[in-house]
Design a protein around this motif. Structure first.
Motif, mmCIF file in Angstrom:
data_model
loop_
_atom_site.group_PDB
_atom_site.id
_atom_site.type_symbol
_atom_site.label_atom_id
_atom_site.label_comp_id
_atom_site.label_asym_id
_atom_site.label_seq_id
_atom_site.Cartn_x
_atom_site.Cartn_y
_atom_site.Cartn_z
ATOM 1 N N LEU A 289 0.840 -1.185 0.000
ATOM 2 C CA LEU A 289 0.000 0.000 0.000
ATOM 3 C C LEU A 289 0.878 1.240 0.000
ATOM 4 N N ASP A 290 0.358 2.338 -0.525
ATOM 5 C CA ASP A 290 1.119 3.587 -0.546
ATOM 6 C C ASP A 290 1.308 4.124 0.869
ATOM 7 N N ASP A 291 2.011 5.238 0.983
ATOM 8 C CA ASP A 291 2.351 5.777 2.301
ATOM 9 C C ASP A 291 1.119 6.143 3.119
ATOM 10 N N GLU A 292 0.008 6.419 2.447
ATOM 11 C CA GLU A 292 -1.236 6.735 3.144
ATOM 12 C C GLU A 292 -2.027 5.484 3.511
ATOM 13 N N GLY A 293 -1.536 4.319 3.075
ATOM 14 C CA GLY A 293 -2.201 3.070 3.395
ATOM 15 C C GLY A 293 -3.521 2.877 2.697
ATOM 16 N N GLU A 294 -3.664 3.434 1.493
ATOM 17 C CA GLU A 294 -4.951 3.380 0.802
ATOM 18 C C GLU A 294 -4.878 2.687 -0.547
ATOM 19 N N PHE A 295 -3.919 3.063 -1.393
ATOM 20 C CA PHE A 295 -3.889 2.556 -2.761
ATOM 21 C C PHE A 295 -2.724 1.573 -2.959
ATOM 22 N N LEU A 296 -2.968 0.565 -3.794
ATOM 23 C CA LEU A 296 -1.923 -0.396 -4.124
ATOM 24 C C LEU A 296 -0.828 0.290 -4.924
ATOM 25 N N THR A 297 0.415 -0.022 -4.598
ATOM 26 C CA THR A 297 1.542 0.538 -5.333
ATOM 27 C C THR A 297 2.566 -0.559 -5.591
ATOM 28 N N VAL A 298 3.224 -0.495 -6.723
ATOM 29 C CA VAL A 298 4.258 -1.472 -7.058
ATOM 30 C C VAL A 298 5.581 -1.023 -6.464
ATOM 31 N N HIS A 299 6.142 -1.853 -5.608
ATOM 32 C CA HIS A 299 7.434 -1.540 -4.999
ATOM 33 C C HIS A 299 8.582 -1.911 -5.943
ATOM 34 N N SER A 300 8.424 -3.039 -6.641
ATOM 35 C CA SER A 300 9.397 -3.440 -7.653
ATOM 36 C C SER A 300 8.733 -4.450 -8.581
ATOM 37 N N SER A 301 9.291 -4.580 -9.773
ATOM 38 C CA SER A 301 8.758 -5.553 -10.721
ATOM 39 C C SER A 301 9.865 -6.023 -11.650
ATOM 40 N N TYR A 302 9.623 -7.194 -12.232
ATOM 41 C CA TYR A 302 10.594 -7.806 -13.145
ATOM 42 C C TYR A 302 9.826 -8.615 -14.186
ATOM 43 N N CYS A 303 10.188 -8.439 -15.449
ATOM 44 C CA CYS A 303 9.596 -9.234 -16.527
ATOM 45 C C CYS A 303 10.714 -9.597 -17.497
ATOM 46 N N GLY A 304 11.121 -10.862 -17.472
ATOM 47 C CA GLY A 304 12.214 -11.319 -18.317
ATOM 48 C C GLY A 304 11.731 -12.250 -19.409
ATOM 49 N N ILE A 305 12.329 -12.141 -20.590
ATOM 50 C CA ILE A 305 12.002 -12.989 -21.731
ATOM 51 C C ILE A 305 13.217 -13.867 -22.030
ATOM 52 N N PHE A 306 12.973 -15.185 -22.079
ATOM 53 C CA PHE A 306 14.056 -16.151 -22.233
ATOM 54 C C PHE A 306 13.769 -17.116 -23.375
ATOM 55 N N ALA A 307 14.838 -17.734 -23.883
ATOM 56 C CA ALA A 307 14.707 -18.711 -24.955
ATOM 57 C C ALA A 307 14.587 -20.129 -24.414
#
Length: 221
Positions: A82-100
């Motif tokens: 949750l954000d600093d106000e504790g109300e809305f969802l927030t992404v702290h980190s993300s990863y999207c990898g494409i592999f063979a």
């Protein structure tokens, strides 16, 4: 607060799952699992293959819409709170990898986001390969780096790519097959994402909103 976070995290996981299974995958299950420990308060990890016994390490999944051998694989992970106000969802980190490959030994590229990163731009893409231009630049540099060590900016905290952008890239560049009607699914999800980012920008910049509203009033007089 944790229960509200859990509900929002699971809804977001369902959106990711629907976006993938409606376009480039089948039978992918994106779960939202509470991390055992976090320095920033309660955090849920979102990804494929997560469970109570595996709360932090999502597993890769094939990019295919049938039972044919996949040409590529994706490894996807989101850390949300949750954000600093504790109300809305927030992404702290993300990863999207494409592999063979399923073992994730041969990477094409990966998109990353790390909130408030200090040493390079928080939202970036890293591409694997060989660059003659970079090799030439390395000759005159004390710090020689391979192409995959460059953090290429992609829109910053608010305008970074969403999963729909990755899906469109994979289909249009013929790295994965798309289901019929994938364009509509991608555009619908992208508009939803951009609207949420715009609302977040408005909450953080009320002076800009007031300035815009005043300009509308002035234009109407």
């Amino acid at each position: 607060m944790t229960s509200d976070l859990a509900g929002q995290a699971r809804r977001f996981a369902k959106e990711l799952q629907d976006a993938l299974n409606g376009t480039i995958t089948q039978h992918v299950r994106i779960a939202a699992v509470l991390r055992p420990r976090s320095a920033v308060g309660p955090v849920f990890t979102l990804g494929h293959g997560l469970s109570a016994t595996n709360p932090t390490q999502p597993i890769a999944f094939p990019l295919r819409i049938d039972n044919k051998k996949p040409r590529s694989w994706m490894n996807l992970s989101f850390q949300v709170r949750l954000d600093d106000e504790g109300e809305f969802l927030t992404v702290h980190s993300s990863y999207c990898g494409i592999f063979a490959d399923e073992s994730l030994e041969t990477c094409l590229l990966h998109w990353d986001y790390e909130r408030e990163k200090e040493h390079y731009t928080s939202a970036h893409v890293q591409v694997y390969g060989f660059s003659p231009a970079l090799e030439a630049l390395n000759k005159n540099s004390a710090q020689k780096r391979s192409l995959d060590k460059l953090h290429i900016p992609v829109g910053g905290k608010r305008f970074r790519p969403c999963i729909e952008d990755a899906i469109e890239f994979l289909i249009t560049e013929r790295l994965a097959d798309g289901r019929d009607g994938w364009e509509e699914r991608v555009e619908e999800g992208r508009q939803r994402y951009r609207r949420s980012q715009l609302l977040a920008m408005m909450r953080r910049n009320p002076d800009v909103v007031k300035e815009y509203l005043k300009s509308l009033e002035d234009a109407g007089t």
